[in-house]
Motif scaffolding. Structure first.
Motif, PDB file in Angstrom:
ATOM      1  N   GLY A 275       0.815  -1.210   0.000  1.00 13.96           N
ATOM      2  CA  GLY A 275       0.000   0.000   0.000  1.00 13.96           C
ATOM      3  C   GLY A 275       0.848   1.259   0.000  1.00 13.96           C
ATOM      4  O   GLY A 275       1.907   1.325  -0.631  1.00 13.96           O
ATOM      5  N   VAL A 276       0.399   2.262   0.762  1.00 14.26           N
ATOM      6  CA  VAL A 276       1.074   3.549   0.780  1.00 14.26           C
ATOM      7  C   VAL A 276       2.083   3.660   1.919  1.00 14.26           C
ATOM      8  O   VAL A 276       2.802   4.656   2.028  1.00 14.26           O
ATOM      9  CB  VAL A 276       0.021   4.678   0.893  1.00 14.26           C
ATOM     10  CG1 VAL A 276      -0.564   4.737   2.291  1.00 14.26           C
ATOM     11  CG2 VAL A 276       0.596   6.022   0.485  1.00 14.26           C
ATOM     12  N   ILE A 277       2.185   2.638   2.758  1.00  9.38           N
ATOM     13  CA  ILE A 277       3.034   2.711   3.951  1.00  9.38           C
ATOM     14  C   ILE A 277       4.512   2.931   3.614  1.00  9.38           C
ATOM     15  O   ILE A 277       5.183   3.728   4.278  1.00  9.38           O
ATOM     16  CB  ILE A 277       2.832   1.450   4.815  1.00  9.38           C
ATOM     17  CG1 ILE A 277       1.437   1.490   5.443  1.00  9.38           C
ATOM     18  CG2 ILE A 277       3.892   1.330   5.896  1.00  9.38           C
ATOM     19  CD1 ILE A 277       1.090   0.308   6.290  1.00  9.38           C
ATOM     20  N   PRO A 278       5.096   2.278   2.579  1.00  7.03           N
ATOM     21  CA  PRO A 278       6.513   2.564   2.259  1.00  7.03           C
ATOM     22  C   PRO A 278       6.770   4.022   1.926  1.00  7.03           C
ATOM     23  O   PRO A 278       7.820   4.572   2.298  1.00  7.03           O
ATOM     24  CB  PRO A 278       6.783   1.669   1.048  1.00  7.03           C
ATOM     25  CG  PRO A 278       5.817   0.554   1.175  1.00  7.03           C
ATOM     26  CD  PRO A 278       4.587   1.159   1.764  1.00  7.03           C
ATOM     27  N   PHE A 331       9.697  -3.903   0.432  1.00  6.72           N
ATOM     28  CA  PHE A 331      10.084  -5.275   0.734  1.00  6.72           C
ATOM     29  C   PHE A 331       9.998  -5.552   2.229  1.00  6.72           C
ATOM     30  O   PHE A 331       9.570  -6.635   2.654  1.00  6.72           O
ATOM     31  CB  PHE A 331      11.498  -5.542   0.225  1.00  6.72           C
ATOM     32  CG  PHE A 331      11.570  -5.875  -1.237  1.00  6.72           C
ATOM     33  CD1 PHE A 331      11.419  -7.176  -1.677  1.00  6.72           C
ATOM     34  CD2 PHE A 331      11.769  -4.888  -2.183  1.00  6.72           C
ATOM     35  CE1 PHE A 331      11.476  -7.494  -3.022  1.00  6.72           C
ATOM     36  CE2 PHE A 331      11.829  -5.186  -3.533  1.00  6.72           C
ATOM     37  CZ  PHE A 331      11.677  -6.493  -3.956  1.00  6.72           C
ATOM     38  N   PHE A 332      10.408  -4.580   3.039  1.00  5.97           N
ATOM     39  CA  PHE A 332      10.406  -4.760   4.491  1.00  5.97           C
ATOM     40  C   PHE A 332       8.991  -4.961   5.020  1.00  5.97           C
ATOM     41  O   PHE A 332       8.726  -5.885   5.801  1.00  5.97           O
ATOM     42  CB  PHE A 332      11.054  -3.528   5.152  1.00  5.97           C
ATOM     43  CG  PHE A 332      10.990  -3.529   6.649  1.00  5.97           C
ATOM     44  CD1 PHE A 332      11.826  -4.339   7.397  1.00  5.97           C
ATOM     45  CD2 PHE A 332      10.082  -2.723   7.318  1.00  5.97           C
ATOM     46  CE1 PHE A 332      11.764  -4.341   8.787  1.00  5.97           C
ATOM     47  CE2 PHE A 332      10.010  -2.714   8.697  1.00  5.97           C
ATOM     48  CZ  PHE A 332      10.855  -3.528   9.433  1.00  5.97           C
ATOM     49  N   TYR A 333       8.051  -4.125   4.566  1.00 10.13           N
ATOM     50  CA  TYR A 333       6.692  -4.231   5.078  1.00 10.13           C
ATOM     51  C   TYR A 333       6.009  -5.506   4.603  1.00 10.13           C
ATOM     52  O   TYR A 333       5.272  -6.144   5.358  1.00 10.13           O
ATOM     53  CB  TYR A 333       5.879  -3.001   4.658  1.00 10.13           C
ATOM     54  CG  TYR A 333       4.514  -2.962   5.298  1.00 10.13           C
ATOM     55  CD1 TYR A 333       4.379  -2.554   6.623  1.00 10.13           C
ATOM     56  CD2 TYR A 333       3.381  -3.350   4.598  1.00 10.13           C
ATOM     57  CE1 TYR A 333       3.133  -2.532   7.229  1.00 10.13           C
ATOM     58  CE2 TYR A 333       2.139  -3.327   5.196  1.00 10.13           C
ATOM     59  CZ  TYR A 333       2.013  -2.919   6.513  1.00 10.13           C
ATOM     60  OH  TYR A 333       0.788  -2.910   7.112  1.00 10.13           O
ATOM     61  N   PHE A 338       3.194 -10.417   5.581  1.00  7.90           N
ATOM     62  CA  PHE A 338       2.766 -11.672   4.962  1.00  7.90           C
ATOM     63  C   PHE A 338       3.778 -12.751   5.290  1.00  7.90           C
ATOM     64  O   PHE A 338       4.943 -12.656   4.896  1.00  7.90           O
ATOM     65  CB  PHE A 338       2.635 -11.504   3.432  1.00  7.90           C
ATOM     66  CG  PHE A 338       2.069 -12.713   2.737  1.00  7.90           C
ATOM     67  CD1 PHE A 338       0.708 -12.853   2.576  1.00  7.90           C
ATOM     68  CD2 PHE A 338       2.899 -13.714   2.246  1.00  7.90           C
ATOM     69  CE1 PHE A 338       0.170 -13.960   1.927  1.00  7.90           C
ATOM     70  CE2 PHE A 338       2.388 -14.824   1.605  1.00  7.90           C
ATOM     71  CZ  PHE A 338       1.017 -14.948   1.449  1.00  7.90           C
ATOM     72  N   ASN A 339       3.334 -13.758   6.031  1.00  9.35           N
ATOM     73  CA  ASN A 339       4.213 -14.831   6.464  1.00  9.35           C
ATOM     74  C   ASN A 339       3.916 -16.092   5.644  1.00  9.35           C
ATOM     75  O   ASN A 339       2.911 -16.774   5.883  1.00  9.35           O
ATOM     76  CB  ASN A 339       4.005 -15.123   7.955  1.00  9.35           C
ATOM     77  CG  ASN A 339       5.047 -16.069   8.507  1.00  9.35           C
ATOM     78  OD1 ASN A 339       5.799 -16.690   7.759  1.00  9.35           O
ATOM     79  ND2 ASN A 339       5.097 -16.181   9.822  1.00  9.35           N
TER      80      ASN A 339
END
Length: 437
Positions: A275-278, A331-333, A338-339
């Motif tokens: 989403g927009v978090i990065p 990539f971090f988020y 998602f596991n």
């Protein structure tokens, strides 16, 4: 689409929800124009007019507050403390086992995490409110304004505490209004308020581009910005809806005399999973060195370098770091939200498998492989969308209030799509034709 809107308002319970949501939005917008006690409103307006088009370090937070931050109103902090608290709790869920256990408890655990988010929101509101008052008192909120030091005439402890308490209470009210929309209105309350905050700044920003334009009395610049905006909205809608569907087959199981399973479904992996978090993470991280340099005294070499390279958005170093940080945080988020191993274990537990892939560890490795490949185009897309305002600044001559910026478009399109889908689902439950055909 207009017919669907008419049918939505003709449905009694849905009409009540829509009118309730509109009422909460009106209350929220009124609160963004009520100044807090202890502030010289005339000086604030003069500084806002002088700083038009150059909001500096506080541009992103001011956008999320619907322009209320620089006005120093009751809702000056807006929903940013809640957003920050939600992101922090989401990150801590991966690190702290207790929070992870609460998340797996279902509705009761989610309610407990929501309560922790509220407490953290109030704490962050106190911290950010204190920082905003200190910044306003020092005159750094409007560094280029001639009356910046007169924004807070009375600098006594009592007035300062009153200002901080008022802004903290305003944040708590905003959080309550958002939860009211979620419970009794349409859509996610916090997302709706975020949508309204960003959309409220569009008319003034668009008109500023028209008035500052030179070609055909500014209409050519205005038309170009509108065309770019429509293209960006179409691109964002296309990518936000794009997903990779991984097929999943469930084997038949006999429990007593009844047969369960034997169905086919899929795991939807969105191209833009984060989403927009990065974009928010990258913007916030780049603000930190510029903020430190703004409050530090002297003319040291590191301060000069930061002011030359990391303050102006069109500098190549700033653009490069911004782009790389967005890709990294994407990539971090995705990695923490998602596991693949947990998904593979749940599939194995209920007799599900991906055709051609063995259950268990091979499934987790396959999901991880697909997720990494699909995150690359998603992260590059986020970086390019976020850099559109910078490209506009360098090549088109727009100001810092470029309305169709990456963050604002991503949020507006995302919230709009989710809200329309929710209204559509309620219409279709009543055998009406929805918005999307």
């Amino acid at each position: 689409m207009l017919t669907a809107f008419a049918r939505a308002f003709k449905t009694p319970d849905l009409r009540k929800k829509l009118l309730f949501t509109l009422g909460i939005i009106v209350v929220y917008r009124v609160g963004t124009h009520i100044p807090i006690p202890g502030v010289d409103y005339t000086s604030v307006q003069q500084c806002v007019d002088e700083a038009a088009g150059n909001q500096g370090l506080f541009g992103l937070v001011n956008m999320f507050s619907g322009g209320a931050l620089l006005q120093i109103t009751v809702f000056a902090l807006g929903i940013m403390p809640y957003i920050t608290a939600s992101i922090i709790l989401q990150l801590l869920t991966v690190v702290i086992p207790r929070l992870e256990a609460l998340k797996k408890e279902g509705q009761s655990g989610t309610a407990k995490i929501t309560q922790y988010t509220r407490y953290l929101t109030v704490a962050l509101a106190i911290l950010q409110g204190t920082g905003l008052v200190a910044t306003a008192r020092s005159g750094a909120l409007f560094s280029g304004c001639t009356v910046a030091g007169q924004i807070v005439p009375d600098r006594s402890i009592f007035v300062t505490i009153t200002m901080v308490i008022t802004m903290t209470a305003g944040t708590a009210v905003v959080m309550w209004l958002g939860e009211l929309i979620t419970d009794r209105g349409v859509g996610n309350g916090m997302s709706i308020l975020m949508f309204i905050s960003i959309a409220a700044t569009f008319p003034s920003a668009l008109w500023a581009i028209k008035t500052q334009g030179t070609l055909a009395d500014g209409w050519i610049e205005f038309s170009t910005v509108m065309l770019v905006g429509f293209v960006m909205v179409g691109l964002v809608v296309f990518v936000e809806q794009a997903q990779r569907r991984i097929p999943v087959q469930y084997a038949k199981r006999m429990i007593g005399r009844r047969s369960y399973g034997g169905t086919s479904t899929y795991i939807p992996l969105k191209v833009n999973q984060a989403g927009v978090i990065p974009v928010i993470f990258a913007s916030s991280l780049l603000y930190i060195p510029a903020l430190i340099a703004q409050f530090s005294d002297g003319t040291s070499s590191w301060k000069t370098w930061i002011e030359a390279n990391l303050v102006t958005g069109e500098h190549p170093i700033y653009i490069t770091m911004y782009f790389l940080l967005i890709v990294f945080f994407a990539f971090f988020y995705v990695a923490i939200s998602f596991n693949p191993e947990e998904v593979a274990d749940n599939m194995k537990k209920y007799g599900g498998f991906i055709p051609g892939i063995r259950a268990g560890r091979p499934t987790a490795e396959y999901l991880s492989y697909v997720l990494n490949r699909i995150t690359w185009p998603g992260s590059l897309y986020l970086g390019l969308i976020a850099l559109v305002p910078t490209i506009a600044l360098a090549g088109f001559g727009a100001n810092q209030n470029f309305p169709f910026g990456g963050t604002s478009i991503l949020i507006i399109v995302g919230v709009g799509l989710e809200t329309v889908k929710q209204i559509e689902s309620q219409l279709q439950q009543r055998n009406y034709e929805g918005f999307l055909r």
